[in-house]
Write an enzyme that holds these catalytic residues in place. Sequence first.
Site, PDB file in Angstrom:
ATOM      1  N   ARG A   1      19.523  77.363  36.002  1.00 27.88           N
ATOM      2  CA  ARG A   1      19.136  77.538  37.389  1.00 27.88           C
ATOM      3  C   ARG A   1      19.520  78.765  37.544  1.00 27.88           C
ATOM      4  O   ARG A   1      18.767  80.066  38.373  1.00 27.88           O
ATOM      5  CB  ARG A   1      19.181  76.509  38.305  1.00 27.88           C
ATOM      6  CG  ARG A   1      18.994  75.169  38.480  1.00 27.88           C
ATOM      7  CD  ARG A   1      19.085  74.000  39.667  1.00 27.88           C
ATOM      8  NE  ARG A   1      19.733  75.487  40.481  1.00 27.88           N
ATOM      9  CZ  ARG A   1      20.467  74.959  41.153  1.00 27.88           C
ATOM     10  NH1 ARG A   1      20.721  74.500  41.550  1.00 27.88           N
ATOM     11  NH2 ARG A   1      19.938  75.865  42.494  1.00 27.88           N
TER      12      ARG A   1
ATOM     13  N   CYS B   1      21.213  67.826  48.617  1.00 25.98           N
ATOM     14  CA  CYS B   1      22.002  68.557  47.786  1.00 25.98           C
ATOM     15  C   CYS B   1      22.832  67.809  47.078  1.00 25.98           C
ATOM     16  O   CYS B   1      23.838  66.854  48.170  1.00 25.98           O
ATOM     17  CB  CYS B   1      22.024  69.682  48.523  1.00 25.98           C
ATOM     18  SG  CYS B   1      23.279  71.001  47.916  1.00 25.98           S
TER      19      CYS B   1
ATOM     20  N   LYS C   1      20.739  85.986  42.248  1.00 22.99           N
ATOM     21  CA  LYS C   1      19.823  85.015  42.274  1.00 22.99           C
ATOM     22  C   LYS C   1      19.265  84.211  43.908  1.00 22.99           C
ATOM     23  O   LYS C   1      18.306  83.901  43.994  1.00 22.99           O
ATOM     24  CB  LYS C   1      20.047  83.104  41.413  1.00 22.99           C
ATOM     25  CG  LYS C   1      19.815  82.346  41.914  1.00 22.99           C
ATOM     26  CD  LYS C   1      20.809  81.010  41.942  1.00 22.99           C
ATOM     27  CE  LYS C   1      21.714  80.246  42.916  1.00 22.99           C
ATOM     28  NZ  LYS C   1      21.445  79.542  43.599  1.00 22.99           N
ATOM     29  N   ASN C   2      20.606  84.956  44.497  1.00 23.51           N
ATOM     30  CA  ASN C   2      19.911  84.189  45.331  1.00 23.51           C
ATOM     31  C   ASN C   2      19.124  85.252  46.751  1.00 23.51           C
ATOM     32  O   ASN C   2      18.930  84.650  47.858  1.00 23.51           O
ATOM     33  CB  ASN C   2      21.284  83.854  46.881  1.00 23.51           C
ATOM     34  CG  ASN C   2      22.212  82.414  46.373  1.00 23.51           C
ATOM     35  OD1 ASN C   2      21.404  82.069  45.579  1.00 23.51           O
ATOM     36  ND2 ASN C   2      23.900  82.189  46.954  1.00 23.51           N
TER      37      ASN C   2
ATOM     38  N   ARG D   1      22.409  69.443  53.684  1.00 24.66           N
ATOM     39  CA  ARG D   1      22.378  70.458  54.125  1.00 24.66           C
ATOM     40  C   ARG D   1      21.516  70.648  55.332  1.00 24.66           C
ATOM     41  O   ARG D   1      19.857  70.952  54.596  1.00 24.66           O
ATOM     42  CB  ARG D   1      21.641  71.504  53.004  1.00 24.66           C
ATOM     43  CG  ARG D   1      22.605  71.995  51.883  1.00 24.66           C
ATOM     44  CD  ARG D   1      22.386  72.485  50.608  1.00 24.66           C
ATOM     45  NE  ARG D   1      22.095  73.514  50.292  1.00 24.66           N
ATOM     46  CZ  ARG D   1      21.642  74.233  49.408  1.00 24.66           C
ATOM     47  NH1 ARG D   1      22.254  73.903  48.816  1.00 24.66           N
ATOM     48  NH2 ARG D   1      21.802  75.772  49.362  1.00 24.66           N
TER      49      ARG D   1
ATOM     50  N   ASP E   1      30.771  79.903  46.374  1.00 21.95           N
ATOM     51  CA  ASP E   1      29.704  80.076  45.313  1.00 21.95           C
ATOM     52  C   ASP E   1      30.625  80.545  44.325  1.00 21.95           C
ATOM     53  O   ASP E   1      30.636  80.365  42.451  1.00 21.95           O
ATOM     54  CB  ASP E   1      28.615  80.684  44.997  1.00 21.95           C
ATOM     55  CG  ASP E   1      27.206  79.912  45.687  1.00 21.95           C
ATOM     56  OD1 ASP E   1      27.762  79.013  46.962  1.00 21.95           O
ATOM     57  OD2 ASP E   1      26.333  81.218  46.506  1.00 21.95           O
TER      58      ASP E   1
HETATM   59  C1  EPZ Z   1      23.275  79.771  50.380  1.00 20.50           C
HETATM   60  O1  EPZ Z   1      22.677  78.863  51.166  1.00 20.50           O
HETATM   61  C2  EPZ Z   1      22.942  79.762  49.440  1.00 20.50           C
HETATM   62  N1  EPZ Z   1      22.509  79.733  48.612  1.00 20.50           N
HETATM   63  C3  EPZ Z   1      24.521  78.556  48.141  1.00 20.50           C
HETATM   64  O2  EPZ Z   1      24.742  78.792  47.170  1.00 20.50           O
HETATM   65  C4  EPZ Z   1      25.212  79.897  49.305  1.00 20.50           C
HETATM   66  O3  EPZ Z   1      26.165  78.326  48.782  1.00 20.50           O
HETATM   67  C5  EPZ Z   1      25.127  79.343  50.971  1.00 20.50           C
HETATM   68  O4  EPZ Z   1      24.150  80.518  51.249  1.00 20.50           O
HETATM   69  C6  EPZ Z   1      26.647  80.169  51.181  1.00 20.50           C
HETATM   70  O5  EPZ Z   1      27.295  81.006  51.187  1.00 20.50           O
HETATM   71  C7  EPZ Z   1      21.090  80.410  48.701  1.00 20.50           C
HETATM   72  O6  EPZ Z   1      20.936  81.611  48.847  1.00 20.50           O
HETATM   73  C8  EPZ Z   1      19.588  79.482  47.838  1.00 20.50           C
HETATM   74  P1  EPZ Z   1      23.967  78.038  54.278  1.00 20.50           P
HETATM   75  P2  EPZ Z   1      22.167  78.132  52.056  1.00 20.50           P
HETATM   76  O7  EPZ Z   1      22.530  78.004  55.560  1.00 20.50           O
HETATM   77  O8  EPZ Z   1      21.388  79.239  53.178  1.00 20.50           O
HETATM   78  C9  EPZ Z   1      25.326  74.807  57.194  1.00 20.50           C
HETATM   79  C10 EPZ Z   1      25.024  78.405  44.771  1.00 20.50           C
HETATM   80  O9  EPZ Z   1      25.861  78.053  43.680  1.00 20.50           O
HETATM   81  N2  EPZ Z   1      24.195  74.835  58.119  1.00 20.50           N
HETATM   82  O10 EPZ Z   1      24.291  79.399  54.809  1.00 20.50           O
HETATM   83  O11 EPZ Z   1      21.351  76.908  52.279  1.00 20.50           O
HETATM   84  C11 EPZ Z   1      25.508  74.299  56.508  1.00 20.50           C
HETATM   85  O12 EPZ Z   1      25.130  72.993  56.206  1.00 20.50           O
HETATM   86  C12 EPZ Z   1      24.266  78.049  46.739  1.00 20.50           C
HETATM   87  O13 EPZ Z   1      24.202  79.712  44.544  1.00 20.50           O
HETATM   88  C13 EPZ Z   1      23.622  73.966  59.554  1.00 20.50           C
HETATM   89  O14 EPZ Z   1      24.624  73.364  59.873  1.00 20.50           O
HETATM   90  O15 EPZ Z   1      23.612  77.769  53.165  1.00 20.50           O
HETATM   91  C14 EPZ Z   1      27.113  75.078  55.431  1.00 20.50           C
HETATM   92  O16 EPZ Z   1      27.939  73.712  55.702  1.00 20.50           O
HETATM   93  C15 EPZ Z   1      24.796  76.756  46.779  1.00 20.50           C
HETATM   94  N3  EPZ Z   1      22.533  74.231  59.442  1.00 20.50           N
HETATM   95  C16 EPZ Z   1      26.849  76.101  55.980  1.00 20.50           C
HETATM   96  O17 EPZ Z   1      25.826  75.830  57.877  1.00 20.50           O
HETATM   97  C17 EPZ Z   1      21.345  75.167  60.112  1.00 20.50           C
HETATM   98  O18 EPZ Z   1      20.429  74.876  59.829  1.00 20.50           O
HETATM   99  C18 EPZ Z   1      26.032  77.078  55.601  1.00 20.50           C
HETATM  100  O19 EPZ Z   1      25.091  76.903  55.073  1.00 20.50           O
HETATM  101  C19 EPZ Z   1      21.815  75.703  58.227  1.00 20.50           C
HETATM  102  C20 EPZ Z   1      23.288  75.822  57.818  1.00 20.50           C
END
Ligand code: EPZ
Length: 443
Positions: free
Chosen positions: A397, A117, A22-23, A122, A305
Amino acid sequence: MSVFFVRGGISLKGNVSISGAKNAAVAIIPAALISNTPCTIENIPNIRDVDTLLDIISDMGARVQRLDEHTIVIDPTQLGCPVVPYEVTKKMRASYYILGALLGRFGKADVAMPGGCKIGARPIDQHIKGFRAIGVDIKMENGMIKARSEKLAGGLVYFDTVSVGATINVMLASVRAAGTTVLENAAKEPHVVDVANFLNTLGADILGAGTDIIRVKGVKSLTGRSYSIVPDQIEAGTFMLCAMATRGDVEISNVTPKHLYTITDKLKDVGAVITEFDDSIRVQMSGGISNTNIKTMPYPGFPTDMQPQMVSLLSLASGTSIVTEGIWESRFKYVDELARLGAKLRVNDRTVVIEGTNQFTAAPVKATDLRAGAALVIAALAAKGTTKIEHVHHIERGYEDIVGKLQKLGADIVRSDDSPLPGAAHDSGTGSFSSYSSVRECS
Ligand code: EPZ
């Protein structure tokens, strides 16, 4: 609203085939918009998030053709550079990749800030930091991100936090920049590597994906090609836990075993017998589940995840386990639902203490998000009696035909069909391009 009814207590046995990730899919679909010619994407998972994204890019002017259930052609040649409003970005978080893709294609974009979310705030500050580093002027006005660049140039980006989304988004924006972009402290997840491999197949020049330094040397154009998406490591991990929770014996095929090492290691620790083959693994469980402690971390750490599903499994362990969430600040909202099935859980900030219990007992429960829903399915498969799971649209989803796949393994699970299955509204195999005008609800 559709629901699942699950009669628990049956040991799962047999073979299950894992779908595309998915991701990776939700990033590769927008990435295809940067190409100058049509791309064929294979091993696309048939899930709601993919449906939603195909609806969105069709509304933007891309033409989408479904060749079969798992193969699509995206023709981005007629794509405009539209304003993408909040009504669109709120449908799914991953629509933020449209910002990077439009920058990569047109050097400008107007995209609404994605909403909040259920697993925590996020922010997208790291995405924006990256865009600015390659010469994009970003302004926030009325909830819209207005991104403009006279000429995308290379730049050095040091991410303050490891972010999958920011790493992929800046890769998308910089792939056709004039110059080299270096991403430091980049995310290393298999889906980050998959997006880089996809772009390289189209003619991009990206080195280092899968390490924490990625170099993107800008190229003038990308040419559409065929590409097959990697297997979904989280779907595979979820089926591993279904097998364990029911003391089953399941072969999980179409996986990349090395993407599963962290999960496999932990599951061996708590009692699973796991045999690895080239592209499949067998999970056998006959004895009891042992307790353990886990902290979720960016790849190659234990994936966030898989956290809710693991809490579900460890609720059936002997002894006390502690699970700490290292990525999201509120990813324990599902514990009350799991408690209805008999789990004994105490949450303190980002940690949950799990006191093992011998047996779950059936109860009506609600999926609060995608992985929380998967955790409830695991618990229901192990529970005594028939569990009704509501709000299963969250589960659909991200899990392709979870009911059918579990039924083939012998589970007693049915879906009460109030809403169509993912993919049902799509052109299938007619060979013609279709426009996806209706956009589905998505959390
Ligand atoms: C991806 O989300 C995945 N989604 C999420 O999967 C997954 O939990 C996450 O990565 C972590 O592995 C998709 O790929 C579509 P991040 P993403 O940016 O990219 C902080 C699922 O269940 N952060 O790696 O949005 C953030 O708050 C979903 O399939 C900032 O501070 O996650 C978090 O604490 C849910 N500033 C951490 O980094 C930013 O600009 C990791 O977030 C971006 C993120």
